[in-house]
Design a protein around this motif. Structure first.
Motif, short mmCIF file in Angstrom:
data_model
loop_
_atom_site.label_atom_id
_atom_site.label_comp_id
_atom_site.label_asym_id
_atom_site.label_seq_id
_atom_site.Cartn_x
_atom_site.Cartn_y
_atom_site.Cartn_z
N PHE A 196 -34.08 5.11 30.14
CA PHE A 196 -32.87 5.02 29.33
C PHE A 196 -31.67 5.05 30.26
CE2 PHE A 196 -35.68 6.50 25.97
CZ PHE A 196 -35.24 5.77 24.89
N GLU A 252 -40.72 2.90 19.96
CA GLU A 252 -39.83 4.06 20.09
C GLU A 252 -39.96 4.88 18.82
OE1 GLU A 252 -38.24 0.91 20.44
OE2 GLU A 252 -38.41 0.85 22.60
N VAL A 309 -31.52 -2.35 22.78
CA VAL A 309 -30.60 -1.36 22.25
C VAL A 309 -31.38 -0.47 21.30
CG1 VAL A 309 -28.50 -0.99 20.89
CG2 VAL A 309 -28.63 -2.90 22.46
N VAL A 310 -31.27 0.86 21.52
CA VAL A 310 -31.94 1.85 20.68
C VAL A 310 -30.83 2.73 20.11
CG1 VAL A 310 -33.65 3.68 20.58
CG2 VAL A 310 -33.93 1.81 22.20
N PRO A 311 -30.40 2.48 18.86
CA PRO A 311 -29.29 3.24 18.30
C PRO A 311 -29.61 4.74 18.20
CG PRO A 311 -29.79 1.33 16.94
CD PRO A 311 -30.87 1.45 17.96
N GLY A 312 -28.65 5.57 18.66
CA GLY A 312 -28.81 7.02 18.58
C GLY A 312 -29.53 7.64 19.76
N ALA A 313 -29.93 6.85 20.74
CA ALA A 313 -30.68 7.40 21.88
C ALA A 313 -29.76 8.01 22.93
CB ALA A 313 -31.53 6.31 22.52
N GLY A 314 -28.53 7.54 23.04
CA GLY A 314 -27.61 8.03 24.06
C GLY A 314 -26.99 9.36 23.69
N GLU A 340 -25.89 6.10 27.23
CA GLU A 340 -25.80 4.84 26.48
C GLU A 340 -27.07 4.64 25.67
OE1 GLU A 340 -24.66 1.48 28.81
OE2 GLU A 340 -23.13 2.62 29.90
N ASP A 341 -26.97 3.76 24.69
CA ASP A 341 -28.10 3.49 23.78
C ASP A 341 -28.94 2.32 24.28
OD1 ASP A 341 -27.12 5.49 22.23
OD2 ASP A 341 -26.11 4.20 20.79
N GLN A 373 -38.53 8.23 16.65
CA GLN A 373 -37.34 9.07 16.51
C GLN A 373 -37.78 10.51 16.28
OE1 GLN A 373 -34.71 8.00 13.33
NE2 GLN A 373 -32.98 9.03 14.27
#
Length: 194
Positions: free
Chosen positions: A32, A4, A51-56, A36-37, A6
């Motif tokens: 996705f 992933e 879990v991908v922080p900041g994706a949601g 949600e992340d 950014q």
């Protein structure tokens, strides 16, 4: 292996944001979860979630879509949307009257048909009048049109004169032929005396 990045399209990144190694199988598809992340990847051995922080999307618009709504809320929203589309006069409390059709009496239907025909005739007459006015005015006084009219008059005069001359000439020829043909000759043989 699943990587992933950014803001991969906004700026040039040197290294991936996250790396995820798939234990078994080849990656087939990934999605996705909305708002949600969470990223779910489908592979030949099953599903993997990460879990991908900041994706949601942090701020969702509750008027457009509510990801947390229940089945009952969704049904109520659909009914409310349909009721907003309907005209107030069509909403009735009696469920039996929905399927019924209000029929016109035969006289009313005939009168309505006559009114429509009269309106159509009036519209056609108006269009005809407009078209006649247009065609009457187009090219009425152009020099070429005037010249053509004069030529037509000259040709008509000549035509009448020529027709009269041919008629007189034909009568003279007929008289000459009749003078040569002896009396008592059958009609079929008269052409040989010309």
């Amino acid at each position: 292996r699943l990587q992933e990045w950014q803001d991969g399209l906004a700026s040039k990144a040197k290294a991936p944001y996250l790396n995820h190694r798939l234990e078994s199988g080849a990656l087939e598809d990934f999605h996705f979860c909305p708002y949600e992340d969470v990223l779910v990847a489908g592979h030949s051995a099953g599903l993997s979630s990460m879990v991908v922080p900041g994706a949601g999307e942090p701020n969702y618009d509750s008027f457009v879509a509510n990801p947390f709504q229940t089945r009952k809320e969704r049904r109520e929203g659909e009914v409310r949307a349909l009721l907003e589309k309907l005209q107030p006069g069509t909403i009735v409390l009696d469920p039996q009257s929905i399927g019924k059709v209000k029929k016109l009496t035969q006289e009313a239907a005939l009168e309505k048909r006559h009114e429509q025909q009269a309106a159509n005739e009036a519209a056609r007459a108006l269009l005809r009048r407009k078209n006649e006015e247009k065609t009457k005015m187009k090219g009425k006084n152009k020099p070429s049109k005037r010249h053509r009219k004069k030529q037509e008059n000259v040709i008509m005069d000549r035509r009448d004169k020529i027709a009269q001359e041919l008629l007189e000439q034909g009568q003279r020829v007929k008289e000459k032929v009749e003078a040569r043909v002896p009396e008592g000759t059958p009609r079929a043989l008269r052409r040989f005396f010309k």
